[in-house]
Write a protein that holds these residues in place. Structure first.
Motif, mmCIF file in Angstrom:
data_model
loop_
_atom_site.group_PDB
_atom_site.id
_atom_site.type_symbol
_atom_site.label_atom_id
_atom_site.label_comp_id
_atom_site.label_asym_id
_atom_site.label_seq_id
_atom_site.Cartn_x
_atom_site.Cartn_y
_atom_site.Cartn_z
ATOM 1 N N PHE A 143 -3.047 8.172 3.555
ATOM 2 C CA PHE A 143 -2.019 7.593 4.432
ATOM 3 C C PHE A 143 -0.800 8.345 4.087
ATOM 4 O O PHE A 143 -0.517 8.823 2.972
ATOM 5 N N THR A 144 0.275 8.281 5.016
ATOM 6 C CA THR A 144 1.598 8.860 4.785
ATOM 7 C C THR A 144 2.476 7.921 5.408
ATOM 8 O O THR A 144 2.285 7.601 6.660
ATOM 9 N N ILE A 145 3.517 7.509 4.702
ATOM 10 C CA ILE A 145 4.736 6.876 5.161
ATOM 11 C C ILE A 145 5.915 7.695 5.345
ATOM 12 O O ILE A 145 6.011 8.595 4.799
ATOM 13 N N SER A 198 13.840 8.735 1.250
ATOM 14 C CA SER A 198 12.458 9.292 1.927
ATOM 15 C C SER A 198 11.570 9.586 0.587
ATOM 16 O O SER A 198 10.755 10.462 0.998
ATOM 17 N N ASN A 199 11.646 9.140 -0.361
ATOM 18 C CA ASN A 199 10.497 9.556 -1.341
ATOM 19 C C ASN A 199 9.416 8.476 -1.415
ATOM 20 O O ASN A 199 9.692 7.297 -1.392
ATOM 21 N N PRO A 200 8.315 8.852 -1.356
ATOM 22 C CA PRO A 200 7.143 7.841 -0.842
ATOM 23 C C PRO A 200 6.282 7.600 -2.287
ATOM 24 O O PRO A 200 6.427 8.583 -3.205
ATOM 25 N N ASN A 201 5.583 6.525 -2.253
ATOM 26 C CA ASN A 201 4.757 6.342 -3.190
ATOM 27 C C ASN A 201 3.800 5.505 -2.738
ATOM 28 O O ASN A 201 3.678 4.703 -1.657
ATOM 29 N N TYR A 202 2.443 5.505 -3.286
ATOM 30 C CA TYR A 202 1.265 4.932 -2.586
ATOM 31 C C TYR A 202 0.365 4.469 -3.448
ATOM 32 O O TYR A 202 -0.009 4.567 -4.619
ATOM 33 N N GLU A 203 -0.196 3.172 -3.067
ATOM 34 C CA GLU A 203 -1.439 2.605 -4.097
ATOM 35 C C GLU A 203 -2.467 3.663 -4.063
ATOM 36 O O GLU A 203 -2.862 4.406 -2.934
ATOM 37 N N ASP A 204 -3.159 3.354 -5.097
ATOM 38 C CA ASP A 204 -4.345 4.477 -5.490
ATOM 39 C C ASP A 204 -5.426 4.539 -4.264
ATOM 40 O O ASP A 204 -5.972 5.517 -3.914
ATOM 41 N N SER A 205 -5.803 3.535 -3.488
ATOM 42 C CA SER A 205 -6.936 3.550 -2.589
ATOM 43 C C SER A 205 -6.569 4.100 -1.351
ATOM 44 O O SER A 205 -7.189 4.751 -0.485
ATOM 45 N N VAL A 206 -5.190 4.422 -1.001
ATOM 46 C CA VAL A 206 -4.685 4.898 0.341
ATOM 47 C C VAL A 206 -4.026 6.380 -0.107
ATOM 48 O O VAL A 206 -3.977 7.127 0.810
ATOM 49 N N LYS A 207 -4.093 6.679 -1.222
ATOM 50 C CA LYS A 207 -3.188 8.163 -1.541
ATOM 51 C C LYS A 207 -4.231 9.156 -0.897
ATOM 52 O O LYS A 207 -5.451 9.214 -1.359
ATOM 53 N N GLY A 208 -3.194 10.007 -0.448
ATOM 54 C CA GLY A 208 -4.281 11.021 0.112
ATOM 55 C C GLY A 208 -4.843 10.946 1.529
ATOM 56 O O GLY A 208 -5.165 11.991 2.420
ATOM 57 N N LEU A 228 3.787 4.190 9.473
ATOM 58 C CA LEU A 228 2.379 4.788 8.493
ATOM 59 C C LEU A 228 1.362 5.406 9.222
ATOM 60 O O LEU A 228 0.514 4.590 10.144
ATOM 61 N N GLN A 229 1.248 6.587 8.833
ATOM 62 C CA GLN A 229 0.109 7.447 9.449
ATOM 63 C C GLN A 229 -1.048 7.119 8.629
ATOM 64 O O GLN A 229 -1.068 7.504 7.361
ATOM 65 N N MET A 230 -2.140 6.695 9.333
ATOM 66 C CA MET A 230 -3.440 6.458 8.333
ATOM 67 C C MET A 230 -4.547 7.369 9.087
ATOM 68 O O MET A 230 -4.923 7.259 10.085
ATOM 69 N N VAL A 269 0.788 -1.169 0.016
ATOM 70 C CA VAL A 269 0.059 -0.060 -0.061
ATOM 71 C C VAL A 269 0.800 1.309 0.080
ATOM 72 O O VAL A 269 0.359 2.240 -0.348
ATOM 73 N N ALA A 270 2.228 1.036 0.656
ATOM 74 C CA ALA A 270 2.911 2.403 0.510
ATOM 75 C C ALA A 270 4.449 2.112 0.390
ATOM 76 O O ALA A 270 4.718 0.908 1.146
ATOM 77 N N ARG A 271 5.132 2.868 0.031
ATOM 78 C CA ARG A 271 6.643 2.459 -0.222
ATOM 79 C C ARG A 271 7.476 3.651 0.288
ATOM 80 O O ARG A 271 6.834 4.813 -0.255
#
Length: 114
Positions: free
Chosen positions: A67-69, A55-65, A80-82, A48-50
């Protein structure tokens, strides 16, 4: 031997927040590209996140906006801040290096329910 220990899960109402932590022991954490994965009941584990070494993040679409890794290399920890949690976020959450794939930890259960 690298060990992964996840924590921070729990029961939360829809719209609520949780912060997960994963402590990585046994090797050079700062070199890893870390990911947060989750596995819902009856489903495959998914990434869901990497976050890269720098420290460059990347997110799966369903959690974008929502979740914060993030990572703290001094503490060998990835977070992982959800926020704005939904019932479909219910799952066991795991961390791992996305390339090296260490032995999985026990994960931490997140239950989103009213």
């Amino acid at each position: 031997q690298v060990q992964l220990v996840e924590s921070g899960g729990g029961l939360v109402q829809p719209g609520g927040s949780l912060r997960l932590s994963c402590v990585v022991s046994g090797s050079i954490f700062s070199m890893y590209t870390m990911g947060w994965y989750r596995q819902a009941p009856g489903k495959e584990r998914e990434l869901v996140a990497r976050i890269s070494r720098n420290s460059n993040p990347n997110y799966e679409d369903s959690v974008k906006g929502r979740f914060t890794i993030s990572r703290d290399n001094a503490k060998n920890t990835v977070y992982l801040q959800m926020n704005s949690l939904k019932t479909e976020d219910t799952a066991v959450y795991y961390c791992n290096d996305i390339n090296l794939m260490f032995n999985w930890g026990k994960g931490t259960l997140v239950t989103v329910s009213s």
